[in-house]
Design an enzyme around this catalytic site. Structure first.
Site, PDB file in Angstrom:
ATOM      1  N   HIS A 218       0.783  -1.161   0.069  1.00 27.83           N
ATOM      2  CA  HIS A 218       0.009   0.040  -0.077  1.00 27.83           C
ATOM      3  C   HIS A 218       0.893   1.011   0.113  1.00 27.83           C
ATOM      4  O   HIS A 218       1.991   1.413   0.761  1.00 27.83           O
ATOM      5  CB  HIS A 218      -1.018   0.173   1.404  1.00 27.83           C
ATOM      6  CG  HIS A 218      -1.622   1.279   1.200  1.00 27.83           C
ATOM      7  ND1 HIS A 218      -1.895   2.019   2.573  1.00 27.83           N
ATOM      8  CD2 HIS A 218      -2.743   1.631   0.215  1.00 27.83           C
ATOM      9  CE1 HIS A 218      -2.744   3.099   2.278  1.00 27.83           C
ATOM     10  NE2 HIS A 218      -3.187   2.841   1.104  1.00 27.83           N
TER      11      HIS A 218
ATOM     12  N   HIS B  29       0.366  10.835  -1.864  1.00 20.45           N
ATOM     13  CA  HIS B  29      -0.742  10.692  -1.070  1.00 20.45           C
ATOM     14  C   HIS B  29      -1.222  11.716  -0.041  1.00 20.45           C
ATOM     15  O   HIS B  29      -2.152  12.432  -0.318  1.00 20.45           O
ATOM     16  CB  HIS B  29      -0.730   9.571  -0.187  1.00 20.45           C
ATOM     17  CG  HIS B  29      -2.116   9.091   0.701  1.00 20.45           C
ATOM     18  ND1 HIS B  29      -2.560   9.802   1.635  1.00 20.45           N
ATOM     19  CD2 HIS B  29      -2.847   8.018   0.295  1.00 20.45           C
ATOM     20  CE1 HIS B  29      -3.675   9.069   1.864  1.00 20.45           C
ATOM     21  NE2 HIS B  29      -4.006   8.038   0.958  1.00 20.45           N
TER      22      HIS B  29
END
Length: 305
Positions: A38, A74
Site C-alpha cells: 500500500h 498521498h
C-alpha cells in the site's frame, strides 16, 4: 517468408503461454493471492516492498488542473503509522517500474507482477475524465511500455474513485488503440474504489462497454475498523459470473483481519505489512487453500475452485 514464420512462432508462443497458465492453475487448485503493498509512492519504496514480500504495489496519482498526471503522492491524512509525504514525478516513477518489470534488466524483480494506479481524479470535473484517460495512456505508453518496444510486462489496474469518471476508461482505451497497440489492453484492468453499491458500479462499466478485467475493491484506512458485508457481496457477484473477476480489500494489517478476509474469499489484500499475509498463508488452515500469485496467473480470470 521469414516474417510469416516469425508471426506464426509469435502467435504460437502467446497461445502456448496461455495454455501453460490454464494447466498450472488446474494442477494446483489453490486460490492465487495478490499481496498488495500500500501507498508505494517513492521509487525506493518499490524495492523495499518487493523485498518485504509483495507481488503487487499500489501508488497514488495526482493530476493538474488539465487532467495530466504529474506525480505520485498521498499526503495527509493517510494510514496510521505510515509516512504520507513520499512522492516522485509520474514519468520517472513509470520508468522505474519499467526497469523492475522488464526481464533482463539489472533492476528486474520477477515477483512484481501487478500495479494499482490509485488515480486521485476527484480533483477533476466529470467532463475532464476522458482527457485524464488520454493523458494517463500517453504517459504509460511512453514511459512504461517504452512506446510499444519491449516495455514492462506487469499487469495493472486503473483504480477510479468516482463512478462519474467512467469516461477515463474510454479515453485510455481509445488512445492506446490509436497508437497501434490495442494488444496492450490485455494488460489493463479496472476498479471503482469508493465503496459504491455494486449494482451502481456495474452500471458505470456498462456505459463504456467493460465486461471483464474487473477488480472490485472494498476498504478503509487501517485507522478505522470496517465490516466485510460489502466484500462478501462482491465475492458473491464474482462467483455468480458477473462483471467482477477479482475482489481485493484494503488496508489490512492485522493477522486476524487477514484471516477474516481470506475466509471471505478475496483475491487480494492491500497492506502496509506484507509479512502478515505471507505468514498467514503458511498456516495450516490456509496453506492448502491459498498461494501467492505468480506472473502465470491471469489477473482477469475468475478463479474456479
Amino acid at each position: 517468408m521469414l516474417l510469416h514464420i516469425a508471426l506464426i512462432l509469435g502467435c504460437w508462443s502467446v497461445f502456448s503461454e496461455g495454455a501453460e497458465t490454464d494447466v498450472a492453475e488446474r494442477a494446483d487448485g489453490r486460490r492465487p493471492i495478490w499481496n498488495m503493498g500500500h501507498m508505494v509512492n517513492g521509487i525506493w519504496q518499490i524495492d523495499q516492498f518487493v523485498d518485504l514480500g509483495v507481488n503487487s504495489i499500489e501508488f497514488d496519482i495526482n493530476f493538474d488542473k488539465n487532467g495530466k498526471p504529474v506525480y505520485t503522492y498521498h499526503g495527509v491524512p493517510c494510514d496510521c503509522f505510515r509516512s504520507c509525504l513520499n512522492w516522485e514525478y509520474f514519468g520517472e516513477f513509470l520508468t522505474a517500474l519499467r526497469h523492475r518489470t522488464t526481464p533482463g534488466d539489472k533492476l528486474y524483480k520477477e515477483k512484481l507482477i501487478l500495479f494499482v494506479f490509485d488515480m486521485k481524479t476527484n480533483s477533476l470535473y466529470d467532463n475532464q475524465a476522458y482527457q485524464a484517460g488520454v493523458n494517463m495512456a500517453t504517459d504509460i505508453f511512453k514511459y512504461y511500455w517504452n512506446n510499444g518496444q519491449n516495455g514492462g510486462r506487469a499487469y495493472f489496474i486503473l483504480s477510479i474513485p468516482n463512478l462519474n469518471h467512467y469516461d477515463l476508461i474510454k479515453g485510455f482505451r481509445e488512445t492506446i488503440t490509436k497508437k497501434g497497440h490495442p494488444e496492450l489492453m490485455e494488460k489493463v484492468g479496472y476498479d471503482f474504489s469508493a465503496n459504491d453499491n455494486i449494482p451502481d458500479v456495474e452500471k458505470a462499466y456498462g456505459k463504456v462497454g467493460v465486461t471483464d478485467h474487473v477488480w472490485q475493491s472494498d476498504g478503509i484506512t487501517n485507522c478505522i475498523a470496517r465490516g466485510l458485508s460489502r466484500v462478501k457481496e462482491a465475492v458473491k457477484e464474482r462467483d455468480s459470473g458477473g462483471v467482477i473477476n477479482k475482489v481485493y480489500i484494503w488496508t489490512i494489517d492485522k493477522f486476524s483481519s487477514t484471516r477474516d478476509a481470506l475466509d471471505a474469499g478475496v483475491d487480494g489484500i492491500m497492506t502496509n505489512y506484507p509479512y502478515v499475509l505471507n505468514d498467514v498463508l503458511k498456516e495450516g488452515a490456509y496453506k492448502n487453500k491459498f498461494r501467492m500469485a505468480t506472473y502465470e496467473d491471469n489477473p482477469w480470470v475468475t478463479f474456479k475452485a
